[in-house]
Design a protein around this motif. Structure first.
Motif, PDB file in Angstrom:
ATOM      1  N   THR A 166       0.804  -1.224   0.000  1.00  0.00           N
ATOM      2  CA  THR A 166       0.000   0.000   0.000  1.00  0.00           C
ATOM      3  C   THR A 166       0.838   1.276   0.000  1.00  0.00           C
ATOM      4  O   THR A 166       0.592   2.164  -0.820  1.00  0.00           O
ATOM      5  CB  THR A 166      -0.993  -0.001   1.173  1.00  0.00           C
ATOM      6  OG1 THR A 166      -1.833  -1.156   1.051  1.00  0.00           O
ATOM      7  CG2 THR A 166      -1.860   1.236   1.183  1.00  0.00           C
ATOM      8  N   ASP A 215       3.145  -4.308   5.048  1.00  0.00           N
ATOM      9  CA  ASP A 215       2.746  -2.901   5.107  1.00  0.00           C
ATOM     10  C   ASP A 215       1.600  -2.599   6.083  1.00  0.00           C
ATOM     11  O   ASP A 215       1.066  -1.505   6.081  1.00  0.00           O
ATOM     12  CB  ASP A 215       2.379  -2.399   3.715  1.00  0.00           C
ATOM     13  CG  ASP A 215       1.203  -3.153   3.117  1.00  0.00           C
ATOM     14  OD1 ASP A 215       0.684  -4.078   3.769  1.00  0.00           O
ATOM     15  OD2 ASP A 215       0.812  -2.832   1.989  1.00  0.00           O
ATOM     16  N   ASN A 217      -4.896  -6.127   1.814  1.00  0.00           N
ATOM     17  CA  ASN A 217      -5.319  -5.799   0.458  1.00  0.00           C
ATOM     18  C   ASN A 217      -6.066  -7.022  -0.068  1.00  0.00           C
ATOM     19  O   ASN A 217      -5.501  -7.907  -0.682  1.00  0.00           O
ATOM     20  CB  ASN A 217      -4.121  -5.424  -0.407  1.00  0.00           C
ATOM     21  CG  ASN A 217      -3.555  -4.094   0.026  1.00  0.00           C
ATOM     22  OD1 ASN A 217      -4.155  -3.062  -0.210  1.00  0.00           O
ATOM     23  ND2 ASN A 217      -2.424  -4.129   0.705  1.00  0.00           N
ATOM     24  N   ASN A 228       2.206   1.671  -3.318  1.00  0.00           N
ATOM     25  CA  ASN A 228       1.133   1.656  -4.314  1.00  0.00           C
ATOM     26  C   ASN A 228       1.477   0.785  -5.525  1.00  0.00           C
ATOM     27  O   ASN A 228       1.305   1.184  -6.669  1.00  0.00           O
ATOM     28  CB  ASN A 228       0.771   3.080  -4.759  1.00  0.00           C
ATOM     29  CG  ASN A 228      -0.570   3.112  -5.473  1.00  0.00           C
ATOM     30  OD1 ASN A 228      -1.478   2.347  -5.146  1.00  0.00           O
ATOM     31  ND2 ASN A 228      -0.692   3.985  -6.462  1.00  0.00           N
ATOM     32  N   LYS A 229       2.009  -0.434  -5.233  1.00  0.00           N
ATOM     33  CA  LYS A 229       2.348  -1.354  -6.320  1.00  0.00           C
ATOM     34  C   LYS A 229       2.411  -2.788  -5.803  1.00  0.00           C
ATOM     35  O   LYS A 229       2.488  -3.042  -4.600  1.00  0.00           O
ATOM     36  CB  LYS A 229       3.672  -0.972  -6.969  1.00  0.00           C
ATOM     37  CG  LYS A 229       4.878  -1.127  -6.067  1.00  0.00           C
ATOM     38  CD  LYS A 229       6.166  -0.759  -6.790  1.00  0.00           C
ATOM     39  CE  LYS A 229       7.366  -1.045  -5.895  1.00  0.00           C
ATOM     40  NZ  LYS A 229       8.614  -0.869  -6.611  1.00  0.00           N
ATOM     41  N   ASP A 231      -7.915  -3.180  -7.774  1.00  0.00           N
ATOM     42  CA  ASP A 231      -7.275  -1.989  -7.232  1.00  0.00           C
ATOM     43  C   ASP A 231      -6.574  -2.282  -5.913  1.00  0.00           C
ATOM     44  O   ASP A 231      -6.650  -3.385  -5.391  1.00  0.00           O
ATOM     45  CB  ASP A 231      -8.283  -0.835  -7.081  1.00  0.00           C
ATOM     46  CG  ASP A 231      -9.562  -1.243  -6.381  1.00  0.00           C
ATOM     47  OD1 ASP A 231      -9.526  -2.153  -5.533  1.00  0.00           O
ATOM     48  OD2 ASP A 231     -10.604  -0.646  -6.673  1.00  0.00           O
ATOM     49  N   GLY A 232      -5.892  -1.299  -5.402  1.00  0.00           N
ATOM     50  CA  GLY A 232      -5.098  -1.460  -4.196  1.00  0.00           C
ATOM     51  C   GLY A 232      -5.742  -0.858  -2.968  1.00  0.00           C
ATOM     52  O   GLY A 232      -5.073  -0.216  -2.183  1.00  0.00           O
TER      53      GLY A 232
END
Length: 160
Positions: free
Chosen positions: A18, A87, A91, A21-22, A72-73
């Motif tokens: 997260t 993190d 997710n 963002n990948k 999506d994340g």
């Protein structure tokens, strides 16, 4: 501790970082490998108390959080669940050993290479340390729930 046997019904790690963002396949593979080896080390076959566990999960469920039409994340961190490696976010759409496009993630291979406790050394049986190389050819894209038109169907979904 009672020493009574237990079965871990669900364990795993997601493949999305997260803060970055990948996708983070190495982190997922590390966590899946570590958790699985811990279960094997404490297996009742080896004198431990763990009867086994089910890895969550085989394939991404990309419709579960955020926009159901997109992978999506969107992560969450419910306090009741504690913190998740690496993190501290769940997710929900990214736990699959098979990605949403049908490709095998690094965690798939990490998991497949761990020998189950009941295997005879050098056995070629299922889960006995063999490398299960095989193409997935987008099998996940055919699975139920992957497309709105396939909702509530069992088995593989054939799109026109």
């Amino acid at each position: 501790p009672t020493g009574k046997p237990f079965f871990l019904s669900e364990y795993g790690a997601d493949a999305f970082n997260t803060p970055a963002n990948k996708e983070d396949q190495p982190a997922q593979a590390t966590a899946v490998g570590s958790l699985t080896k811990e279960l094997v080390a404490h297996s009742s076959v080896n004198g431990g108390v763990c009867l086994g566990g089910i890895l969550f999960e085989f394939a991404d469920e990309w419709w579960k959080a955020g926009n159901p039409e997109a992978h999506d994340g969107v992560g969450s961190s419910p306090p009741a669940y504690g913190e998740v490696y690496p993190d501290k976010k769940f997710n929900e759409e990214w736990f699959g050993l098979i990605a949403h496009d049908g490709s095998q993630r690094a965690a798939f291979h990490t998991y497949a290479e761990i020998t189950v406790p009941s295997c005879v050394p050098h056995s070629a049986g299922p889960g006995c340390g063999r490398n299960p190389e095989r193409p997935t050819d987008g099998e996940r894209l055919k699975a139920c729930g992957a497309f709105a038109r396939c909702a509530h169907q069992l088995g593989l979904c054939e799109l026109d």
